[in-house]
Design an enzyme around this catalytic site. Structure first.
Site, PDB file in Angstrom:
ATOM      1  N   CYS A  12      11.734   3.734  14.999  1.00 19.71           N
ATOM      2  CA  CYS A  12      10.843   5.212  14.548  1.00 19.71           C
ATOM      3  C   CYS A  12       9.865   4.793  14.662  1.00 19.71           C
ATOM      4  O   CYS A  12       9.161   4.099  15.071  1.00 19.71           O
ATOM      5  CB  CYS A  12      11.170   5.665  13.017  1.00 19.71           C
ATOM      6  SG  CYS A  12      10.514   4.343  12.124  1.00 19.71           S
ATOM      7  N   HIS A  40      11.344  -4.660   9.509  1.00 21.69           N
ATOM      8  CA  HIS A  40      12.681  -5.713   9.120  1.00 21.69           C
ATOM      9  C   HIS A  40      13.805  -5.927  10.162  1.00 21.69           C
ATOM     10  O   HIS A  40      14.708  -5.281  10.456  1.00 21.69           O
ATOM     11  CB  HIS A  40      13.553  -4.251   7.904  1.00 21.69           C
ATOM     12  CG  HIS A  40      12.843  -4.870   6.928  1.00 21.69           C
ATOM     13  ND1 HIS A  40      12.733  -3.994   4.992  1.00 21.69           N
ATOM     14  CD2 HIS A  40      11.876  -6.008   5.953  1.00 21.69           C
ATOM     15  CE1 HIS A  40      12.276  -4.595   4.174  1.00 21.69           C
ATOM     16  NE2 HIS A  40      11.548  -6.163   4.103  1.00 21.69           N
ATOM     17  N   HIS A  72       5.615  -1.771   6.289  1.00 23.72           N
ATOM     18  CA  HIS A  72       5.611  -1.080   5.002  1.00 23.72           C
ATOM     19  C   HIS A  72       4.569  -0.999   3.969  1.00 23.72           C
ATOM     20  O   HIS A  72       4.299  -0.732   2.708  1.00 23.72           O
ATOM     21  CB  HIS A  72       6.879  -2.197   4.202  1.00 23.72           C
ATOM     22  CG  HIS A  72       8.453  -2.046   5.205  1.00 23.72           C
ATOM     23  ND1 HIS A  72       8.971  -3.336   6.018  1.00 23.72           N
ATOM     24  CD2 HIS A  72       8.766  -1.163   5.024  1.00 23.72           C
ATOM     25  CE1 HIS A  72      10.091  -3.250   6.444  1.00 23.72           C
ATOM     26  NE2 HIS A  72       9.733  -1.094   5.599  1.00 23.72           N
ATOM     27  N   HIS A 122      11.748  -3.299  -2.710  1.00 31.65           N
ATOM     28  CA  HIS A 122      11.819  -3.731  -1.972  1.00 31.65           C
ATOM     29  C   HIS A 122       9.492  -3.327  -1.739  1.00 31.65           C
ATOM     30  O   HIS A 122       9.161  -3.314  -2.424  1.00 31.65           O
ATOM     31  CB  HIS A 122      12.239  -1.392  -1.528  1.00 31.65           C
ATOM     32  CG  HIS A 122      12.095  -1.695  -0.316  1.00 31.65           C
ATOM     33  ND1 HIS A 122      10.710  -1.560   0.541  1.00 31.65           N
ATOM     34  CD2 HIS A 122      12.940  -1.690   1.204  1.00 31.65           C
ATOM     35  CE1 HIS A 122      10.989  -1.420   2.305  1.00 31.65           C
ATOM     36  NE2 HIS A 122      12.734  -2.053   2.012  1.00 31.65           N
ATOM     37  N   GLU A 124       7.668  -1.654   0.363  1.00 33.79           N
ATOM     38  CA  GLU A 124       6.891  -0.981   0.520  1.00 33.79           C
ATOM     39  C   GLU A 124       6.604  -0.347  -0.721  1.00 33.79           C
ATOM     40  O   GLU A 124       5.507   0.335  -1.451  1.00 33.79           O
ATOM     41  CB  GLU A 124       7.855   0.274   1.121  1.00 33.79           C
ATOM     42  CG  GLU A 124       7.583   1.205   1.374  1.00 33.79           C
ATOM     43  CD  GLU A 124       8.183   2.789   2.341  1.00 33.79           C
ATOM     44  OE1 GLU A 124       8.466   4.160   2.605  1.00 33.79           O
ATOM     45  OE2 GLU A 124       9.311   2.195   2.549  1.00 33.79           O
ATOM     46  N   THR A 160       9.918   6.427   1.232  1.00 36.71           N
ATOM     47  CA  THR A 160      10.021   6.665   2.621  1.00 36.71           C
ATOM     48  C   THR A 160      11.274   6.820   3.354  1.00 36.71           C
ATOM     49  O   THR A 160      11.966   8.060   4.102  1.00 36.71           O
ATOM     50  CB  THR A 160       8.968   6.510   3.450  1.00 36.71           C
ATOM     51  OG1 THR A 160       9.181   4.844   4.523  1.00 36.71           O
ATOM     52  CG2 THR A 160       7.956   6.299   3.286  1.00 36.71           C
ATOM     53  N   SER A 260      14.245  -0.067  12.598  1.00 33.65           N
ATOM     54  CA  SER A 260      13.808  -1.206  12.525  1.00 33.65           C
ATOM     55  C   SER A 260      14.443  -2.476  13.888  1.00 33.65           C
ATOM     56  O   SER A 260      14.142  -3.683  14.102  1.00 33.65           O
ATOM     57  CB  SER A 260      13.412  -2.036  11.113  1.00 33.65           C
ATOM     58  OG  SER A 260      12.738  -2.027  10.639  1.00 33.65           O
TER      59      SER A 260
END
Length: 282
Positions: A12, A40, A72, A122, A124, A160, A260
């Site tokens: 992305c 990741h 992240h 996580h 993030e 996200t 990723s």
């Protein structure tokens, strides 16, 4: 055997930006580190390590060099620590993650109890939560949100890579918990688009291959949504994990990949599937 690749499989915007910044930093002189894996994808991390970029869990004992902030993001304390140590900071935090951090900071400052929709473990989410100055809760479902206490003012943001359905379920419950509620939809469009494409593809094929790190939240979610529609769904990291038996009686194979996953890994998987097909024909 026909192989159908999702249009938006792979990197992305945020991940592409982060990896580009990391590889550029790796080419400069001096020691270079990342706080946690840059993305990741173990394979990308391994390539960077081959260029001398070390992955650190903290900055203990580091007095000089360049530190790359992963896509992240990191906690506010970790960022402050890097600045205090006078390290050169390359901030590769995804802009969408950065926006979620800013929303939490502002909501908290304005007296809202913050609810973050996501996975508490996580990185993030851990980074986003750290920007709260007051009460903050992390919930992963509407059921978890239903157990929250009553709150006067509630501010909601999302990891996200969360699904929009989960965000909606949490918001419904929060409406019953507070007199005033503010909601910021911080789900990245790339995540939603990939999931929609994966669902459409899973309906059309006899087998789905989902490529990406086993530690990648968005890749795991892709595998989940595909499995709901196509039981013959397999989550792999590399082409070496493919099994010829998966393609017995298969006429159409769908391939997608997490945000990723680099293009070269996707290409290797497609080539391996083609090899299986050629052996069957031979």
């Amino acid at each position: 055997m026909e192989i159908l690749l999702a249009k938006r499989a792979g990197f992305c915007f945020g991940v592409k930006r982060a990896t580009q910044m990391a590889f550029e930093a790796a080419e400069k002189e001096g020691e270079t580190f990342t706080l946690g894996p840059i993305i990741h994808s173990p394979q990308v991390v391994q390539r960077l390590e081959g260029m001398g970029v070390k992955v650190l869990s903290d900055l203990e004992g580091i007095g000089n060099g360049t530190v790359i902030i992963r896509s992240h993001g990191v906690t506010s304390a970790e960022l402050e620590d890097a600045v205090r140590r006078q390290l050169e900071v390359v901030d590769a935090t995804c802009p969408f993650v950065k926006k979620a951090q800013e929303h939490v900071k502002r909501l908290s400052h304005d007296g809202y109890t913050v609810v973050v929709v996501g996975d508490a473990d996580h990185p993030e989410v851990q980074g986003i939560v750290s920007y709260a100055e007051g009460p903050v809760h992390v919930v992963g479902s509407g059921e978890e949100a239903a157990r929250l206490p009553n709150m006067k003012k509630v501010g909601v943001v999302a990891q996200t890579t969360q699904s929009f359905e989960t965000l909606k379920n949490v918001v419904k419950e929060c409406l019953l918990k507070g007199g005033e509620i503010r909601v910021f939809n911080t789900i990245c469009d790339a995540t939603a688009v990939r999931q929609d494409e994966a669902k459409a593809l899973a309906r059309e094929v006899d087998c789905m291959i989902v490529i990406g790190g086993f530690n990648s939240a968005n890749t795991k979610r892709l595998a989940e949504v595909c499995s709901e529609l196509q039981p013959r769904t397999y989550h792999i990291e590399t082409a070496q994990e493919l099994d010829a038996s998966w393609f017995q009686g298969v006429e159409r194979v769908g391939v997608t990949a997490g945000a990723s996953t680099p293009k070269w890994l996707i290409d290797e998987v497609i080539e391996r599937i083609q090899e299986f097909d050629n052996k069957k024909k031979g």
